[in-house]
Scaffold this motif. Structure first.
Motif, PDB file in Angstrom:
ATOM      1  N   HIS A 305      31.597  43.124  45.236  1.00 44.98           N
ATOM      2  CA  HIS A 305      30.526  44.574  44.461  1.00 44.98           C
ATOM      3  C   HIS A 305      30.556  43.633  43.753  1.00 44.98           C
ATOM      4  CE1 HIS A 305      32.555  46.922  48.440  1.00 44.98           C
ATOM      5  NE2 HIS A 305      33.562  47.402  47.484  1.00 44.98           N
ATOM      6  N   GLY A 306      30.371  43.013  43.428  1.00 43.46           N
ATOM      7  CA  GLY A 306      29.365  42.608  41.645  1.00 43.46           C
ATOM      8  C   GLY A 306      30.267  43.000  40.928  1.00 43.46           C
ATOM      9  N   ILE A 307      31.639  43.591  40.593  1.00 44.27           N
ATOM     10  CA  ILE A 307      31.685  44.494  39.353  1.00 44.27           C
ATOM     11  C   ILE A 307      33.197  44.174  38.504  1.00 44.27           C
ATOM     12  CG2 ILE A 307      32.848  47.020  38.792  1.00 44.27           C
ATOM     13  CD1 ILE A 307      30.688  48.063  41.643  1.00 44.27           C
ATOM     14  N   VAL A 308      33.005  43.604  37.808  1.00 39.74           N
ATOM     15  CA  VAL A 308      33.623  43.290  37.344  1.00 39.74           C
ATOM     16  C   VAL A 308      34.557  43.978  36.051  1.00 39.74           C
ATOM     17  CG1 VAL A 308      33.497  40.980  37.818  1.00 39.74           C
ATOM     18  CG2 VAL A 308      32.295  41.735  35.829  1.00 39.74           C
ATOM     19  N   PRO A 309      35.689  44.322  35.724  1.00 38.95           N
ATOM     20  CA  PRO A 309      36.329  44.357  34.049  1.00 38.95           C
ATOM     21  C   PRO A 309      35.990  43.275  32.921  1.00 38.95           C
ATOM     22  CG  PRO A 309      37.549  43.382  35.299  1.00 38.95           C
ATOM     23  CD  PRO A 309      36.936  43.010  36.366  1.00 38.95           C
ATOM     24  N   LEU A 310      35.207  44.410  31.990  1.00 35.39           N
ATOM     25  CA  LEU A 310      34.345  43.583  31.431  1.00 35.39           C
ATOM     26  C   LEU A 310      35.545  43.088  30.491  1.00 35.39           C
ATOM     27  CD1 LEU A 310      31.600  44.140  29.387  1.00 35.39           C
ATOM     28  CD2 LEU A 310      32.440  46.150  28.341  1.00 35.39           C
ATOM     29  N   PRO A 311      35.192  41.216  29.783  1.00 34.62           N
ATOM     30  CA  PRO A 311      35.779  40.458  29.482  1.00 34.62           C
ATOM     31  C   PRO A 311      36.601  40.782  28.374  1.00 34.62           C
ATOM     32  CG  PRO A 311      33.695  39.319  30.905  1.00 34.62           C
ATOM     33  CD  PRO A 311      33.934  41.062  30.597  1.00 34.62           C
ATOM     34  N   ASP A 312      37.689  40.219  27.699  1.00 39.97           N
ATOM     35  CA  ASP A 312      38.046  41.096  26.344  1.00 39.97           C
ATOM     36  C   ASP A 312      37.326  39.608  25.219  1.00 39.97           C
ATOM     37  OD1 ASP A 312      39.928  42.284  27.467  1.00 39.97           O
ATOM     38  OD2 ASP A 312      41.335  40.806  27.279  1.00 39.97           O
ATOM     39  N   THR A 313      36.072  38.872  26.074  1.00 40.38           N
ATOM     40  CA  THR A 313      35.683  38.049  24.869  1.00 40.38           C
ATOM     41  C   THR A 313      34.912  38.804  24.046  1.00 40.38           C
ATOM     42  OG1 THR A 313      34.556  37.522  26.960  1.00 40.38           O
ATOM     43  CG2 THR A 313      37.065  35.891  25.577  1.00 40.38           C
ATOM     44  N   LEU A 339      27.085  48.784  32.141  1.00 45.27           N
ATOM     45  CA  LEU A 339      28.005  48.843  31.608  1.00 45.27           C
ATOM     46  C   LEU A 339      28.178  49.856  32.117  1.00 45.27           C
ATOM     47  CD1 LEU A 339      28.034  48.153  27.199  1.00 45.27           C
ATOM     48  CD2 LEU A 339      29.365  46.643  29.398  1.00 45.27           C
ATOM     49  N   ILE A 340      29.683  49.852  31.855  1.00 47.30           N
ATOM     50  CA  ILE A 340      30.057  51.285  33.198  1.00 47.30           C
ATOM     51  C   ILE A 340      31.879  51.946  32.810  1.00 47.30           C
ATOM     52  CG2 ILE A 340      30.828  52.237  35.531  1.00 47.30           C
ATOM     53  CD1 ILE A 340      30.033  49.002  36.431  1.00 47.30           C
ATOM     54  N   GLN A 341      31.867  53.425  32.555  1.00 52.78           N
ATOM     55  CA  GLN A 341      33.277  53.837  31.748  1.00 52.78           C
ATOM     56  C   GLN A 341      34.269  53.409  33.603  1.00 52.78           C
ATOM     57  OE1 GLN A 341      32.255  56.592  29.622  1.00 52.78           O
ATOM     58  NE2 GLN A 341      32.566  55.941  28.265  1.00 52.78           N
ATOM     59  N   ASP A 342      35.147  54.340  33.175  1.00 49.81           N
ATOM     60  CA  ASP A 342      36.453  54.451  33.924  1.00 49.81           C
ATOM     61  C   ASP A 342      37.038  55.004  34.945  1.00 49.81           C
ATOM     62  OD1 ASP A 342      36.743  56.688  31.647  1.00 49.81           O
ATOM     63  OD2 ASP A 342      39.387  55.935  31.857  1.00 49.81           O
ATOM     64  N   GLU A 343      35.642  56.825  35.042  1.00 58.48           N
ATOM     65  CA  GLU A 343      35.967  57.561  35.956  1.00 58.48           C
ATOM     66  C   GLU A 343      35.301  57.155  37.423  1.00 58.48           C
ATOM     67  OE1 GLU A 343      36.061  61.515  34.279  1.00 58.48           O
ATOM     68  OE2 GLU A 343      37.564  60.991  32.893  1.00 58.48           O
ATOM     69  N   LEU A 344      34.045  56.375  37.152  1.00 58.43           N
ATOM     70  CA  LEU A 344      32.781  56.485  38.504  1.00 58.43           C
ATOM     71  C   LEU A 344      33.482  55.787  39.200  1.00 58.43           C
ATOM     72  CD1 LEU A 344      30.860  56.969  35.517  1.00 58.43           C
ATOM     73  CD2 LEU A 344      29.173  56.185  36.951  1.00 58.43           C
ATOM     74  N   THR A 345      33.380  56.134  40.353  1.00 60.21           N
ATOM     75  CA  THR A 345      33.797  54.995  41.374  1.00 60.21           C
ATOM     76  C   THR A 345      32.678  53.973  42.167  1.00 60.21           C
ATOM     77  OG1 THR A 345      32.387  57.134  43.072  1.00 60.21           O
ATOM     78  CG2 THR A 345      34.506  57.290  42.183  1.00 60.21           C
ATOM     79  N   VAL A 346      33.522  53.391  42.621  1.00 59.17           N
ATOM     80  CA  VAL A 346      32.248  52.223  43.289  1.00 59.17           C
ATOM     81  C   VAL A 346      31.573  52.838  43.913  1.00 59.17           C
ATOM     82  CG1 VAL A 346      32.518  50.175  44.996  1.00 59.17           C
ATOM     83  CG2 VAL A 346      34.231  50.956  43.395  1.00 59.17           C
ATOM     84  N   ASP A 347      30.886  53.606  44.485  1.00 58.28           N
ATOM     85  CA  ASP A 347      29.916  54.199  45.773  1.00 58.28           C
ATOM     86  C   ASP A 347      29.123  54.414  44.504  1.00 58.28           C
ATOM     87  OD1 ASP A 347      31.268  53.706  48.165  1.00 58.28           O
ATOM     88  OD2 ASP A 347      31.357  55.993  48.885  1.00 58.28           O
TER      89      ASP A 347
END
Length: 778
Positions: A305-313, A339-347
């Motif tokens: 979906h073009g959504i990735v974890p924020l890299p540690d770098t 930038l996206i926090q943890d509780e938002l759904t992919v939708d």
């Protein structure tokens, strides 16, 4: 009154204090010793060292010669050149045309540098006329420059005498000079300039006019490009027109990311073929080191979906605030980060990104949305971030405040206020989706205000009127500097029906902030803001709505009293279903693209030409008229295996392209695709005679005719004119019972094209006759 047409480009610093022209399409400027104080006449004496060129003819170039280095010219590199006796050097094929023309032009020598393109006659192998003078070349042994010298070369026509002593000098850094030492006689009969390989870009310095003189040096230099300057204009276009006495606003934005302390120079160039180009210098001074953290480019292409974890770098300040990341790519190659926090759904995330993309999609022909590239680039240059936060509690998050205090800017959107299409709050209209308002604030604050000044001025003017006439009542605690963005957002929410179900019962949008809540009311009561929204976003949403997997039942894209959400969904055009649930889609009057799921779906077509994919399950397209009122073109090789249903009644169901459908329904009667294919393959016999409407109608050059014969017998099908005269016999013989399809190609019995006008199809059989009017267009 004079109207000036112009183009705008950015470039590096102008190489001359007093340029004679430029930049052109190659970013070249020119000047000469009469214009530029620091430029001095600089003849390079190569007599006794240079090599004489041998010309086969007085209009034909000598063999190519090595320059001695790679010479850059209009973004190409050339290690050799040709020298033509008619006063020019080139980097491609020869051109024997002796009569000079204006440039740039594909018919002129190209790519070329024209020192004095004229009908010259140096010594050559043919020797016709009265040749005199020679041409030499000299490559610098150190590889720094290359000289071509026309040594006292005469003009061909002795009645207009001319004897010219000049040289063209190429330099390894891409500059070139033309030095005129002694130019006697007719000097106003040549072309001086340069152009690229296609003959589409270049500069003509002189054409059949007095320009050259003894002891003159003409120099051409190229400036580089700059990626730290972005322009915005009042129209969003990088070209335009301005009438005498009027002005045109240009906004200049700079992005210093990755740039160290120092002095930087660039230019904004106003280019027109109606007057001399103008270069406006832009100076930038950077002092100290930036302490504002910024996000590097993060690759999202590998994610579904073009959504990735924020890299540690990335900078820890970002990691303390968000866990995930996505972006929208800007035309300039930068990105608009999310930038996206943890509780938002992919939708929810995808919905926010789609709305942002819709705002930044061009609306061709619109007032302010025709070209949104400057707005998108401005947002990317600003490094502003769209923050998708969990809930209001994040406003007290010290990590978020630390990030803001470090200089990071952006716009927040709460997950508790995002309700995509098909979600529970959307379907029952219990909550307002704040996505549209907050994302518009983001686009307005970091894009429109920076890059589209005319739209911002229009917003301010409309707001002033709206406040003065009790149309817009800003909330008492809203800072004055934020009133314009809130007014724009209220107008958008009204325009797209977000408040049209009147949840407050007062007919207003917001907290009694905006006096209307439907598009029609807004158009009448606040036409200025209506025009702004329509002129930026068009009539409908430019994103594809995605319905969630758990949704079943009806979803309508047409407004209906029965569904409050249809106040909003009526402005959608494209929709994608998911999952295996049964969903019935009611299309609207716009052009719809509907992507089905694996369930049993009923699709009710709208009034435009729709594209509908059924996919898995059993899918049925439903039409209001009888089968005979439609042309059903079954899948075949000639139509790319599409099933096409064309309504022959104007302004009703349009023409739909269907894929992966199992059933069609016409006025309550259901046909399976298999049965329709069987009818076509078996020649099924119809129950009654019929001459069906032709399509298209009007037409040019051909039209399709269908008729039904329930009985075997003689049948005549002909085209007649208004006088009843036979123009073309289509059929006139005994035919078996069946369904017939044929074309009239617009030609008469003689094979000539019939003149445009009104004709009739006349069908006559033993027990039936009918006539239909048709119109042949020019």
């Amino acid at each position: 009154m004079t109207t000036l047409s112009f183009d705008l480009i950015t470039s590096g610093p102008v190489p001359y204090t007093n340029p004679g022209g430029g930049p052109d399409g190659g970013n070249y400027y020119w000047s000469d010793t009469n214009l530029e104080q620091d430029l001095v006449y600089d003849w390079i004496d190569v007599e006794g060292m240079s090599i004489q060129l041998e010309f086969p003819h007085n209009d034909q170039a000598a063999d190519p010669v090595d320059i001695g280095f790679d010479f850059p010219f209009f973004d190409e590199q050339y290690s050799e050149c040709i020298v033509n006796p008619n006063g020019w050097i080139g980097f491609g094929d020869d051109n024997t045309e002796w009569e000079n023309t204006q440039i740039p032009s594909p018919s002129a020598p190209r790519p070329s540098i024209l020192g004095m393109w004229d009908d010259l006659n140096p010594n050559n192998n043919i020797g016709n006329g009265s040749p005199s003078g020679d041409v030499y070349f000299y490559p610098d042994p150190n590889g720094q420059y290359f000289v071509v010298w026309w040594d006292d070369v005469v003009r061909w026509n002795p009645d207009y005498y001319g004897e010219f002593d000049f040289q063209i000098v190429l330099y390894i850094d891409g500059r070139f000079r033309i030095n005129y030492r002694e130019m006697q006689g007719t000097t106003n009969s040549g072309t001086i300039g340069y152009q690229n390989g296609p003959g589409t870009e270049g500069t003509m310095i002189a054409f059949d006019q007095n320009y050259v003189e003894d002891g003159l040096t003409l120099e051409v230099d190229q400036t580089g490009t700059v990626d730290w300057i972005t322009l915005g204009t009042e129209t969003g276009q990088m070209s335009g027109q301005v009438t005498g006495g009027e002005s045109f606003e240009i906004s200049v934005m700079v992005n210093t990311e990755g740039m160290g302390p120092g002095e930087y120079e660039g230019a904004v160039n106003v280019m027109s073929d109606q007057t001399q180009n103008v270069s406006l210098p832009v100076g930038l001074t950077i002092t100290g080191d930036s302490q504002t953290p910024s996000l590097p480019f993060i690759d999202i292409s590998g994610s579904e979906h073009g959504i990735v974890p924020l890299p540690d770098t990335v900078d820890p300040l970002f990691l303390a605030v968000a866990e995930r990341y996505t972006h929208i790519l800007a035309p300039n190659g930068d990105v608009i980060p999310i930038l996206i926090q943890d509780e938002l759904t992919v939708d929810q995330i995808l919905h926010a990104r789609r709305v942002l993309g819709s705002y930044l999609t061009d609306i061709p022909g619109s007032t302010w949305g025709n070209n949104k590239e400057p707005i998108t680039n401005a947002m990317a240059l600003s490094n502003a971030i769209l923050f998708l936060l969990n809930d209001e509690g994040e406003y007290e998050n010290p990590d978020l405040w630390e990030l803001m205090d470090a200089g990071v800017d952006g716009q927040d959107l709460l997950g508790t206020e995002i309700f995509p299409e098909g979600s529970g709050p959307y379907m029952n209209s219990s909550e307002r989706d704040a996505t549209y308002e907050e994302v518009l604030h983001f686009v307005h604050g970091f894009g429109i205000q920076n890059a589209l000044s005319s739209m911002q001025n229009a917003i301010m003017g409309a707001m002033s009127y709206a406040i003065g006439n009790d149309i817009y009542n800003p909330l008492w605690d809203l800072p004055e500097e934020d009133q314009d963005e809130e007014y724009l957002a209220m107008g958008l929410e009204c325009y797209f029906g977000i408040w049209a179900h009147d949840p407050n019962g007062d007919g207003w949008c917001g907290d009694h902030e905006y006096a209307f809540n439907t598009r029609n009311e807004m158009e009448t009561g606040d036409p200025a803001l209506f025009g702004i929204i329509q002129g930026f976003l068009g009539d409908v949403w430019e994103y594809t709505a995605h319905l969630p997997e758990g949704l079943s039942g009806d979803f309508t894209l047409s407004w209906t009293d029965d569904h409050a959400y249809s106040n909003r969904s009526q402005y959608l055009t494209d929709i994608t279903l998911s999952g295996t649930q049964t969903i019935n889609i009611i299309a609207n009057a716009y052009r719809n693209i509907i992507m089905g799921n694996d369930g049993y779906n009923l699709i009710f077509g709208g009034g435009d030409d729709d594209i509908i994919y059924g996919y898995g399950g059993v899918d049925r397209a439903i039409y209001t008229g009888d089968y005979g009122e439609y042309a059903v073109l079954l899948p075949a090789e000639w139509n790319d295996s599409n099933l096409v249903v064309m309504d022959l009644v104007p302004d009703r169901d349009g023409m739909d392209s269907l894929f992966h459908f199992e059933e069609l329904e016409f006025n309550g009667t259901v046909y399976t695709i298999e049965s329709l294919l069987g009818m076509a393959g078996s020649g099924a016999v119809p129950n009654e005679y019929a001459l069906l409407p032709n399509y298209p109608n009007p037409f040019n050059p051909s039209t399709h005719i269908r008729f039904h014969l329930p009985l075997h017998g003689h049948t005549s099908l002909e085209i007649i004119d208004l006088m009843g005269r036979n123009i073309r016999s289509i059929k006139n013989n005994v035919l078996p019972a069946g369904v017939y399809d044929m074309d009239w190609d617009g030609r008469t019995n003689n094979g000539d094209m019939a003149t445009a006008g009104i004709y009739f199809i006349r069908m006559v059989s033993a027990q039936y006759q009918n006539t239909r009017k048709i119109i042949l267009l020019k």
